[in-house]
Enzyme design. Sequence first.
Site, PDB file in Angstrom:
ATOM      1  N   GLU A  63       0.732  -1.089   0.149  1.00  0.00           N
ATOM      2  CA  GLU A  63       0.119   0.299   0.370  1.00  0.00           C
ATOM      3  C   GLU A  63       0.314   1.099   0.149  1.00  0.00           C
ATOM      4  O   GLU A  63       0.407   1.662  -0.285  1.00  0.00           O
ATOM      5  CB  GLU A  63      -0.849  -0.362   1.641  1.00  0.00           C
ATOM      6  CG  GLU A  63      -1.926  -1.240   1.155  1.00  0.00           C
ATOM      7  CD  GLU A  63      -1.638  -2.310   1.755  1.00  0.00           C
ATOM      8  OE1 GLU A  63      -0.615  -2.585   2.140  1.00  0.00           O
ATOM      9  OE2 GLU A  63      -2.044  -3.529   1.459  1.00  0.00           O
ATOM     10  N   HIS A 132     -11.414  -6.349   8.396  1.00  0.00           N
ATOM     11  CA  HIS A 132     -11.545  -6.346   7.783  1.00  0.00           C
ATOM     12  C   HIS A 132     -12.961  -5.158   7.572  1.00  0.00           C
ATOM     13  O   HIS A 132     -13.941  -5.349   7.091  1.00  0.00           O
ATOM     14  CB  HIS A 132     -12.110  -7.518   6.532  1.00  0.00           C
ATOM     15  CG  HIS A 132     -11.382  -8.162   6.178  1.00  0.00           C
ATOM     16  ND1 HIS A 132     -10.457  -8.813   7.249  1.00  0.00           N
ATOM     17  CD2 HIS A 132     -10.504  -8.366   4.891  1.00  0.00           C
ATOM     18  CE1 HIS A 132      -9.529  -9.831   6.754  1.00  0.00           C
ATOM     19  NE2 HIS A 132      -9.943  -8.882   5.221  1.00  0.00           N
TER      20      HIS A 132
END
Lengths: 340, 413
Positions: A63, A132
């Site tokens: 990322e 998540h």
Amino acid sequence: MSDSAKMTMIQAINSAHDVLLENDERVCAFGEDAGYFGGVFGCTQGLQEKHGKSRVFDTPINEAAIVAMAIGMAANGMRPIAEIQFADYIFPGFDQIVSELSRLRFRTAGQFTAPLVLRTPCGGGIYGGQTHSMSPESFFTHIPGIKVAMPSNPYDAKGMLIAASESEDPVLMFEPKRLYNGPFDGDPHKPALSWSKHEKGEVPTGHYTVPLGKADIVRKGDALSVVAYGTMVHVALASARLAGIDAEIIDLRTLVPYDMETIAKSVNKTGRCVVLHEAPRTGGFGAELIAQIQEDCFYALEAPVKRVTGWDTPYPHAFEWQYFPGQERVTRAMIETLEA
Amino acid sequence: MTHAPSSNTLGFIVPEPAARPGDTPDFSSIGLKLDSPAPRPDPMCPASDTHTLANSLVRVLNDEHEAQGEWNPGLSAKDLRKGLHIMLKTRLYDVRMFKLQRQGKLSFYMKSMGEEAVAAAAGMALRYEDMLFPSYRQQGLLFARDRDMVDMICHCLSNQRDNLKGRQLPVHYTWKEGNFFSISGNLGTQFPQAVGWAMASAARGEDTVTASWIGDGTTAEGDFHGACTLASVYNAPVILNVVNNQWAISSFSGIAGGNNATFAAKAIGYGLPCLRVDGNDFLAVYAATGWAAERARAGHGATLIETVTYRADAHSTSDDPSRYRPKEEAAAWPLGDPIERLKNHLINLGEWDESRHEALTEALTKEVQANYKKAESYGTLREGPHAPVSSMFEDVYAEQPWHLRRQRQDLGV
């Protein structure tokens, strides 16, 4: 007037990409699994096939590198839209966002800028467990130099994504994943609703924008003001309806810069306010909103401003609905605020 | 290069440099093979053809100050003198600015003493339209591109003519017109950004190259891995330079893993070509940069270059190197001084002499002094004038949002 179609939030986001890629050759989109496969939620599905591999492509699982690459591309004249697969995964890129992306214009006195969009699914409600389900927006609202937004429906998602990509500032867009396929009102026991029956599921197929920095009053009312964003907008609407409370419900839509004018106007009218978010309480964005509300609206307030938020714990897998600030907690807070 | 654990007891190793203050300098463990210079592969070769070069050294100037071997770029005497001029200007500029910091005129300064060839030679080998993502010890790139020194000093003074409006520490230059990106001050963050920049250039079909620089210490950052991965995956036209100057403030290169493999060797795992270069050899840096630029321009992607050099002075005005390494270490550095080496080469060629060198030194010293005087006339950090205070609230966003407008009004500006 352009044509419109029934779209889910995923389809609306996909359509925004499509319009942007079609209209502006500087636009490109990338992320983990975002190319050939079209993203784990399908937000970029079919776009590589349509627009080519140099414009819609897969990235390595890094990322920091995704954000850095986007910065370099944006500084060099492109308009990247990068997907971070889950908001929970954004932290390896945090340094690039905090130290680089947000400050580039300032640090260079405007010589270099990075007009790019980072999009990332956030929030719980899909049994995603602690990795998540996060709503990490307040880590980012504290950073001068980026705009932070969270749409709550397909129409806004598409219009805001187009506005974000056309903005000269970097924009971080959180997309509540529980809303991707339908409006979720906080009741997990009800059958899932579809966007096709929701007015905000009717989305123009072409280009339009929903301006950043402007809140939307989704329900007019006089009894109290509710400031919410993302999934909590739908929870607020259902709670007010079921409890028969004449709440004025504000969908904030953009967190930085937030639309204080709309909030203050409403709170000055109702004299009562509840602030909602799914993210944990301490240091959450609600704290900022309430601080500003008491500064600007103190003499109009008839009751303390309440917060309904996620707990200050990680998002638990088995106790998702005890964690999630659902209708019962929202309704109770509204009643307490009315009775205070 | 490989060091086996020194005892058979379990435990972890904290690497130590060969010499600490009071010890005799010792560079034997660095693995400099000065007698067998690296061969020059074709710039279009498969990356793997360069991997044996990870443990050798690209060198042109030998100890007799002669230019020799396949890597000799064959520069004209005029270009050699230009290189010497840039390096000497960098050094004299640094010396003066460092002193001014000590006099309280600047808040902070960083010299590139001993490693001037790294920036000067790369700056000359690249085209002006090639994009530079430097770190904080490549001010030579600015001199190679003829940036106005007064502007540079005005930035360091954060005065009213500072093109960064007093927002950045001294030495953290930005110069868009010169295709010189902004030096952020965070380590390694700009390495993967450079790859993104290069990809955007490539996407438009431009034949420009992007070059970035980090130090040996910064190779430990995740962004180094990110940059190498991106550069390899996307075949980006970028030159990734690791300036191995042996020291990251007080940590020697072994703390970044330099004892166990060369920094050039890190390229092997990414499938990138690598060159390990005598960083104090102006001609070698020039040739290596040219090799990588030619390769990138032809669409063959990125190269990782390790320039082996030595940080001959403190990290910055904030540390005292005599507390962590021998005082005599710089003088004992086996690759010598880049300015002396190029100067002696020019003298060897009959294209330079001591009196011309002295005259140049004097002229540049005067130029720096005059430029400082002129820069100071635009203001200083402590006394100003600066950019208007209200400008602090500008350029955070393209347009000032309501909350910044309010905060500006709170400050009363």
